[in-house]
Write an enzyme that holds these catalytic residues in place. Structure first.
Site, short mmCIF file in Angstrom:
data_model
loop_
_atom_site.label_atom_id
_atom_site.label_comp_id
_atom_site.label_asym_id
_atom_site.label_seq_id
_atom_site.Cartn_x
_atom_site.Cartn_y
_atom_site.Cartn_z
N ASP A 116 0.86 -1.17 0.00
CA ASP A 116 0.00 0.00 0.00
C ASP A 116 0.90 1.23 0.00
OD1 ASP A 116 -2.25 1.50 -0.07
OD2 ASP A 116 -2.63 1.42 2.08
N PHE A 151 -3.50 5.49 2.72
CA PHE A 151 -4.47 5.22 3.77
C PHE A 151 -4.03 5.83 5.10
CE2 PHE A 151 -6.58 2.60 7.03
CZ PHE A 151 -7.90 2.80 6.64
N ASP A 170 -2.74 7.94 -2.92
CA ASP A 170 -4.07 8.49 -3.14
C ASP A 170 -4.57 9.27 -1.93
OD1 ASP A 170 -4.33 6.27 -1.48
OD2 ASP A 170 -6.34 5.82 -2.19
N GLN A 181 -11.31 6.62 -6.44
CA GLN A 181 -11.95 7.22 -5.27
C GLN A 181 -13.35 7.71 -5.68
OE1 GLN A 181 -11.14 7.22 -2.12
NE2 GLN A 181 -9.09 6.30 -2.28
N GLY A 205 -11.43 4.01 -0.52
CA GLY A 205 -12.43 4.89 0.08
C GLY A 205 -13.75 4.21 0.39
N ASP A 223 -8.18 -7.27 0.67
CA ASP A 223 -7.29 -7.38 1.82
C ASP A 223 -8.05 -6.82 3.01
OD1 ASP A 223 -6.81 -4.42 1.11
OD2 ASP A 223 -5.90 -4.70 3.08
N CYS A 249 -13.61 -26.62 9.60
CA CYS A 249 -12.35 -26.01 9.20
C CYS A 249 -11.21 -27.02 9.23
CB CYS A 249 -12.02 -24.83 10.11
SG CYS A 249 -10.48 -23.99 9.68
N CYS A 304 -7.95 -26.18 9.41
CA CYS A 304 -6.69 -25.52 9.82
C CYS A 304 -6.03 -26.24 10.99
CB CYS A 304 -6.93 -24.06 10.16
SG CYS A 304 -7.52 -23.77 11.84
N CYS A 319 -7.97 -25.87 14.34
CA CYS A 319 -9.19 -26.66 14.48
C CYS A 319 -8.93 -28.16 14.51
CB CYS A 319 -10.16 -26.30 13.36
SG CYS A 319 -10.83 -24.63 13.53
N HIS A 332 -6.26 -19.67 12.36
CA HIS A 332 -7.61 -20.08 11.99
C HIS A 332 -8.32 -19.03 11.14
CE1 HIS A 332 -11.73 -21.40 11.97
NE2 HIS A 332 -12.05 -20.17 12.36
#
Length: 379
Positions: A93, A97, A147, A190, A217, A267, A305, A307, A310, A336
């Site tokens: 990024d 932000f 941005d 934006q 945004g 993300d 799950c 993972c 779990c 997890h």
RNA sequence: GCCUUAGUAGCUCAAUGGCAGAGCAUUCGGCUGUUAACCGAAGGGUUGUAGGUUCGAGUCCUACCUGAGGCG
């Protein structure tokens, strides 16, 4: 070409896109969820573990790495991939932000943004050129343009001004970066919550011809239906031959709704952040495992799950770890939550391939507990 | 036996004779391009017991109970 995008299939039922992005560090099946590793680490996870979870690409952050340890140091280490020993792809990024989220510590001009470091109070001036310089030094596979993200709510005039600046800065980013062939630069759409400004921003950036487009945004506090509407305004304008990245999203329902509207990349800090404080995502809805209700619950966090957490540990054990403030609590919970979202994206891709993403959405929402009466349920 | 000292929320402790509080713990809530192993809220009290002084006592006085220390 630093990256290429293949559109493999469009879901006949929903219009969602099944695709593939090739970067210098591998292949990414889309739609994809990218774990966030702001400070050159996905908090609590090692690179091996991220690979095990099935994450092909992670996010990192220009602003934070510029301040500490410094992009020059990372360049000296051989770039971000080598520095953090991550062999997969990296998207950075731009620091845009942070202009938004560190409000109070900054001042904006047409030239750039003056920041005050949240670490030591020192002053720094960030420009589109500076953001490119830092991201070039980091060596990410995908860089984001610098941005201006408008807060919600904002006036039409303020959003338009932010858009004008975002577009001018996108152009400057493009110029500053044109020498690099290994890194792709995405522009960022934006336009706040105004349909015409969203279309204007999307068209302006498409005219600049980026290899991919961020949608910024959004998920800044607006109602979800508004976010979905903005996506619907933008998508017809973005070229089908380029990936679209909805920045900062999100929750399981937003990931599905986003994919349905043609988003390829997501993300969000949510799975990692909430994990560290004891909130887990499960196929039956969110579960605050630190609550007393699970003190004697010896079953897994999510029976559906696959993972490491779990398969090997109980809710009662996890709750104990959280109450005891043990480091393993954050690790297992993060493990997890990330696997849950990566797995959700796998299910979404499979549903797209089978032209049944809307059916999948209904099934998932019913299990999860999302309801039409309460569309704003957080997650 | 005598002297000193302490006793207030589950714990550690605040509170000029004037609305009984904090931290931790407990319970719960929140978290969307990470300033976040974070932030917030709630519940929880016969101030050791019994008297007394006072308009008013956690606070002053008396006795007792319990703990710690000291002297014999």
């Amino acid at each position: 070409m630093a990256i290429t995008y293949e559109l493999l299939h469009v879901c006949k039922q929903s219009g969602a896109r099944l695709g593939r992005i090739h970067t210098p560090h591998g292949v990414i099946d889309t739609p994809v969820f990218m774990p966030v590793g702001t400070q050159a680490t996905v908090k609590a996870m090692s690179p091996d573990e991220l690979h095990a979870i099935g994450a092909p690409i992670i996010l990192s952050n220009t602003y934070h790495l510029y301040l500490r340890p410094g992009h020059d140091l990372i360049a000296e280490a051989g770039g971000l991939h080598r520095f953090m020993n991550w062999s997969g792809s990296i998207l950075t990024d731009s620091g845009g932000f942070q202009v938004f989220s560190l409000e109070g510590l900054r001042r904006l001009t047409d030239d750039g943004a003056e920041f005050q470091s949240h670490l030591d109070g020192s002053y720094h001036f960030f420009t589109p050129e500076k953001s490119m310089e830092v991201q070039n030094a980091l060596g990410s596979d995908i860089m984001m343009a610098f941005d201006v993200c408008s807060p919600y709510p904002s006036s039409y005039e303020d959003v338009k001004e932010a858009g004008r600046r975002t577009h001018a800065w996108a152009l400057r980013c493009q110029k500053a970066h044109s020498r690099s062939g290994e890194q792709a630069l995405f522009g960022i759409v934006q336009g706040g919550m105004f349909a015409d400004l969203r279309r204007w921003s999307a068209q302006t950036l498409v005219d600049m011809d980026f290899p991919g487009y961020g949608i910024g945004g959004l998920s800044v506090g607006e109602p979800k239906p508004v976010m979905y509407q903005m996506l619907e305004e933008i998508m017809p304008i973005l070229p089908s031959t380029k990936p679209r990245y909805l920045m900062g999203v999100g929750t399981p329902d937003c990931l599905i709704e986003g994919a349905i509207r043609g988003v390829d990349m997501f993300d969000c800090v949510l799975p990692t952040r909430t994990a560290r404080t004891g909130t887990l995502l499960t196929s039956k809805g969110r579960l605050v495992v630190r609550n007393a209700a699970y003190a004697r619950d010896f079953g897994p966090v999510d029976p559906d799950c696959d993972c490491y957490c779990c398969r090997n540990f109980s809710r009662a054990y996890l709750r104990h770890l959280f109450k005891s403030e043990e480091i393993l609590a954050a690790r297992l919970a993060t493990w997890h939550n990330l696997r849950f979202l990566v797995h959700l994206m796998e299910q979404i891709r499979e549903a797209i391939a089978q032209d049944r993403l809307l059916d999948f959405k209904d099934e998932f929402f019913t299990n999860y507990g999302y309801s039409a009466e309460n569309p704003q349920m957080t997650y």
